[in-house]
Design a protein around this motif. Structure first.
Motif, PDB file in Angstrom:
ATOM      1  N   THR A  13       0.839  -1.191   0.000  1.00 10.48           N
ATOM      2  CA  THR A  13       0.000   0.000   0.000  1.00 10.48           C
ATOM      3  C   THR A  13       0.880   1.249   0.000  1.00 10.48           C
ATOM      4  N   VAL A  14       0.341   2.335  -0.508  1.00 10.34           N
ATOM      5  CA  VAL A  14       1.101   3.587  -0.569  1.00 10.34           C
ATOM      6  C   VAL A  14       1.412   4.090   0.833  1.00 10.34           C
ATOM      7  N   ASN A  15       0.488   3.886   1.754  1.00  9.15           N
ATOM      8  CA  ASN A  15       0.698   4.329   3.133  1.00  9.15           C
ATOM      9  C   ASN A  15       1.916   3.649   3.737  1.00  9.15           C
ATOM     10  N   GLU A  16       2.058   2.353   3.488  1.00 10.33           N
ATOM     11  CA  GLU A  16       3.217   1.611   3.996  1.00 10.33           C
ATOM     12  C   GLU A  16       4.496   2.077   3.313  1.00 10.33           C
ATOM     13  N   LYS A  26       8.157  14.393  -5.580  1.00  7.01           N
ATOM     14  CA  LYS A  26       6.875  14.092  -4.934  1.00  7.01           C
ATOM     15  C   LYS A  26       6.600  12.592  -5.025  1.00  7.01           C
ATOM     16  N   ILE A  27       6.246  12.005  -3.896  1.00  9.02           N
ATOM     17  CA  ILE A  27       5.818  10.609  -3.844  1.00  9.02           C
ATOM     18  C   ILE A  27       4.526  10.589  -3.042  1.00  9.02           C
ATOM     19  N   TYR A  28       3.427  10.244  -3.701  1.00  9.23           N
ATOM     20  CA  TYR A  28       2.154  10.370  -2.990  1.00  9.23           C
ATOM     21  C   TYR A  28       1.123   9.364  -3.483  1.00  9.23           C
ATOM     22  N   ASP A  29       0.018   9.324  -2.761  1.00  6.86           N
ATOM     23  CA  ASP A  29      -1.070   8.373  -2.996  1.00  6.86           C
ATOM     24  C   ASP A  29      -2.052   8.967  -4.006  1.00  6.86           C
ATOM     25  N   LYS A  30      -1.960   8.507  -5.238  1.00 11.01           N
ATOM     26  CA  LYS A  30      -2.849   9.015  -6.272  1.00 11.01           C
ATOM     27  C   LYS A  30      -4.295   8.573  -6.040  1.00 11.01           C
ATOM     28  N   GLY A  31      -4.473   7.404  -5.450  1.00 16.31           N
ATOM     29  CA  GLY A  31      -5.816   6.943  -5.138  1.00 16.31           C
ATOM     30  C   GLY A  31      -6.505   7.809  -4.097  1.00 16.31           C
ATOM     31  N   GLU A  40     -10.735   3.548  -4.939  1.00 14.15           N
ATOM     32  CA  GLU A  40     -10.767   2.400  -4.049  1.00 14.15           C
ATOM     33  C   GLU A  40      -9.411   1.706  -3.953  1.00 14.15           C
ATOM     34  N   VAL A  41      -8.560   1.879  -4.941  1.00 21.80           N
ATOM     35  CA  VAL A  41      -7.246   1.234  -4.919  1.00 21.80           C
ATOM     36  C   VAL A  41      -6.369   1.858  -3.839  1.00 21.80           C
ATOM     37  N   LYS A  42      -5.539   1.019  -3.205  1.00 23.52           N
ATOM     38  CA  LYS A  42      -4.686   1.493  -2.119  1.00 23.52           C
ATOM     39  C   LYS A  42      -3.199   1.440  -2.480  1.00 23.52           C
ATOM     40  N   ASN A  43      -2.903   1.048  -3.698  1.00 17.73           N
ATOM     41  CA  ASN A  43      -1.487   0.933  -4.069  1.00 17.73           C
ATOM     42  C   ASN A  43      -1.144   1.655  -5.371  1.00 17.73           C
ATOM     43  N   LEU A  44      -1.936   2.674  -5.715  1.00 16.50           N
ATOM     44  CA  LEU A  44      -1.634   3.483  -6.901  1.00 16.50           C
ATOM     45  C   LEU A  44      -0.725   4.639  -6.478  1.00 16.50           C
ATOM     46  N   THR A  45       0.550   4.504  -6.752  1.00 16.23           N
ATOM     47  CA  THR A  45       1.563   5.460  -6.298  1.00 16.23           C
ATOM     48  C   THR A  45       1.998   6.366  -7.437  1.00 16.23           C
ATOM     49  N   ARG A  46       2.110   7.645  -7.144  1.00 16.58           N
ATOM     50  CA  ARG A  46       2.616   8.624  -8.104  1.00 16.58           C
ATOM     51  C   ARG A  46       4.007   9.050  -7.662  1.00 16.58           C
ATOM     52  N   SER A  51      13.224  -8.169   1.840  1.00 14.76           N
ATOM     53  CA  SER A  51      12.311  -7.488   0.920  1.00 14.76           C
ATOM     54  C   SER A  51      13.111  -6.794  -0.185  1.00 14.76           C
ATOM     55  N   LYS A  52      12.561  -6.809  -1.389  1.00 16.13           N
ATOM     56  CA  LYS A  52      13.188  -6.153  -2.529  1.00 16.13           C
ATOM     57  C   LYS A  52      12.276  -5.053  -3.087  1.00 16.13           C
ATOM     58  N   THR A  53      11.505  -4.423  -2.209  1.00 14.86           N
ATOM     59  CA  THR A  53      10.524  -3.435  -2.648  1.00 14.86           C
ATOM     60  C   THR A  53      11.173  -2.263  -3.376  1.00 14.86           C
ATOM     61  N   HIS A  54      12.310  -1.781  -2.854  1.00 12.76           N
ATOM     62  CA  HIS A  54      12.989  -0.639  -3.472  1.00 12.76           C
ATOM     63  C   HIS A  54      13.394  -0.964  -4.907  1.00 12.76           C
ATOM     64  N   GLN A  55      13.957  -2.154  -5.118  1.00 16.06           N
ATOM     65  CA  GLN A  55      14.356  -2.558  -6.462  1.00 16.06           C
ATOM     66  C   GLN A  55      13.133  -2.813  -7.349  1.00 16.06           C
ATOM     67  N   ASP A  56      12.077  -3.373  -6.760  1.00 13.26           N
ATOM     68  CA  ASP A  56      10.863  -3.646  -7.532  1.00 13.26           C
ATOM     69  C   ASP A  56      10.234  -2.352  -8.051  1.00 13.26           C
ATOM     70  N   ILE A  57      10.221  -1.325  -7.208  1.00  9.46           N
ATOM     71  CA  ILE A  57       9.657  -0.044  -7.631  1.00  9.46           C
ATOM     72  C   ILE A  57      10.503   0.580  -8.734  1.00  9.46           C
ATOM     73  N   ALA A  58      11.815   0.453  -8.620  1.00  7.84           N
ATOM     74  CA  ALA A  58      12.701   0.949  -9.683  1.00  7.84           C
ATOM     75  C   ALA A  58      12.391   0.244 -10.999  1.00  7.84           C
ATOM     76  N   HIS A  59      12.144  -1.051 -10.921  1.00 10.08           N
ATOM     77  CA  HIS A  59      11.780  -1.812 -12.135  1.00 10.08           C
ATOM     78  C   HIS A  59      10.456  -1.318 -12.708  1.00 10.08           C
ATOM     79  N   LEU A  60       9.477  -1.042 -11.836  1.00  6.60           N
ATOM     80  CA  LEU A  60       8.170  -0.564 -12.292  1.00  6.60           C
ATOM     81  C   LEU A  60       8.279   0.811 -12.944  1.00  6.60           C
TER      82      LEU A  60
END
Length: 479
Positions: A123-126, A161-166, A172-178, A274-283
């Motif tokens: 989730t963007v909050n996390e 800027k890193i924020y919750d676009k939802g 309703e989505v909780k993981n749409l990150t801008r 966790s590889k979240t940082h690398q996963d986001i870079a890939h996205l």
């Protein structure tokens, strides 16, 4: 990709916009005299603001400018939560030229915002909680229309800027990150040679902006606490907790910050689960490629792309859950409909559910992944073997000419070696033939390409050449 802009339009005098029936201007005036208080009149249209300002220095001189989101304009001023491609941008700029007489080659960019909307695995909050800092800057709270939606790093020339676009649009989505970079001073993009509106449709100038955004994310210190603490030494635990405190990064000088960042990344690489940082870079990289791809219609499709209204229709249904008229995208009685069911994601091999894995996952386990790749490797080796057999069959009839130049690579216990030999120089034993790995053949024909033989095909060629040379040597001795 491209979102907010601030543009000066020097080719206009203001009368063109005043006579435009699409624009209704307003301003603050003196109720007694009717005089403009700040000399500026403003019109709003589909997410853009059109300004006409009277010069205080020169008489009868006016300045025209546009400010707002081109992405939002593309969606009729409703939102900018979907994907905005380079093709869409080209269409919008052409529309601005047609409807509002904005010349792209002379329209000067004063500010520019670019970024991507990505669906993260958390989730963007996390995600926001795990942001530590960028360089020696700690993250501040980002508010849009007085609502806290994310975090930002504000510098003199840029703002990350890193924020919750939802959350911004009550989705309703909780993981749409801008993830977005706002350029306050265009001097920052001098190396990219982006100065006018026409530069935004040049794919060679826009594509590098994705790499710039990716470099900003790479420099963000991201700590998500998912670390195997038992494997850390007491010293490493203290250092990791020290790095996880944003305040400490402000005290580092440039050299200390470089070393701290390097040490932090090493600790996270070896001990993080966790590889979240690398996963986001890939996205980010993946979405950038999609958004900056040039438009190329399929040969069996209509050359005219779908109208913008269709894209807005599809997004509106998904976001607001309203029944929308397909012809004009207006809501009919605003009756809610059930959300469309998500397509069940399964493993490509065993058809096991992989809904719990990353959005780009294809397999449920390493076993299934290896099974597919094993089949691909086998087919690739078969193709190579068939090709080499055909080449070998072409070489055998011309071996009697004794003119080939061979580069033979063989492997021993001491290492891998290569020898460059003429065909007539090869006289060897079965032991050395068994050590051969590859043979490169030159001089097959005049101006012909080299031929590479591997494994058994290479050994077979050397065996045949060796037999021809031995036979020739015996004949010479008899004579």
């Amino acid at each position: 990709m491209i979102d907010g802009v601030k543009i000066d339009v020097p080719n206009l005098t203001g009368s063109e916009w005043l006579n435009c029936r699409l624009l209704d201007f307003y301003t603050y005036t003196n109720t007694k005299t009717g005089e403009l208080l700040d000399g500026t009149i403003v019109a709003k249209y589909k997410g853009l603001k059109f300004f006409i300002t009277k010069s205080k220095k020169y008489q009868n001189k006016t300045y025209c400018s546009i400010q707002g989101s081109l992405h939002k304009y593309f969606n009729k001023g409703k939102h900018n939560a979907n994907d905005f491609t380079l093709y869409h941008l080209q269409k919008i700029i052409a529309e601005l030229e047609q409807k509002f007489s904005v010349e792209p080659k002379t329209a000067i960019l004063r500010n520019l915002e670019f970024g991507v909307n990505i669906n993260t695995t958390i989730t963007v909050n996390e995600l926001l909680k795990n942001l530590v800092c960028y360089g020696n800057y700690t993250f501040g709270t980002l508010k849009i229309e007085r609502v806290k939606v994310g975090k930002n790093i504000s510098q003199q020339r840029t703002e990350l800027k890193i924020y919750d676009k939802g959350k911004q649009y009550n989705l309703e989505v909780k993981n749409l990150t801008r993830i977005e970079l706002a350029v306050k001073k265009m001097e920052f993009l001098k190396a990219y040679n982006i100065t006018t509106l026409s530069d935004l449709v040049n794919i060679n100038k826009i594509k590098p902006l994705g790499g710039l955004l990716l470099s900003y994310w790479d420099d963000v210190i991201y700590y998500d606490k998912k670390v195997n603490w038992k494997q850390l030494t007491p010293f490493e635990r203290k250092k990791l907790l020290y790095y996880a405190t944003p305040r400490n990064w402000e005290d580092f000088d440039r050299k200390q910050r470089y070393r701290a960042k390097k040490h932090f990344k090493e600790l996270m690489h070896f001990y993080s689960t966790s590889k979240t940082h690398q996963d986001i870079a890939h996205l980010i990289a993946e979405k950038t490629e999609i958004l900056t791809a040039s438009f190329c219609p399929q040969i069996n499709h209509d050359l005219h792309p779908k109208e913008t209204a269709l894209n807005v229709h599809e997004l509106t249904v998904r976001i607001h859950s309203y029944n929308v008229d397909k012809n004009n995208t207006k809501m009919r009685n605003k009756k809610k409909v059930e959300n469309p069911t998500k397509k069940r994601r399964v493993c490509c091999v065993c058809k096991t559910s992989i809904s719990h894995k990353r959005t780009d996952a294809k397999y449920c386990s390493k076993k299934c992944n290896n099974k597919v790749n094993g089949v691909k490797r086998t087919k690739r080796k078969q193709r190579i073997r068939q090709t080499e057999i055909k080449l070998l069959n072409k070489l055998i009839p011309i071996l009697y000419k004794n003119k080939l130049e061979l580069i033979i690579t063989y492997k021993t216990d001491e290492g891998i070696y290569s020898d460059s030999l003429q065909q007539k120089e090869i006289l060897t034993t079965k032991f050395w033939v068994s050590k051969i790995k590859t043979v490169v053949v030159n001089g097959y024909r005049k101006n012909s390409k080299t031929i590479l033989l591997t494994e058994s095909r290479a050994k077979k060629l050397i065996i045949i050449v060796n037999k021809l040379n031995v036979k020739k040597l015996d004949n010479e001795k008899r004579i």
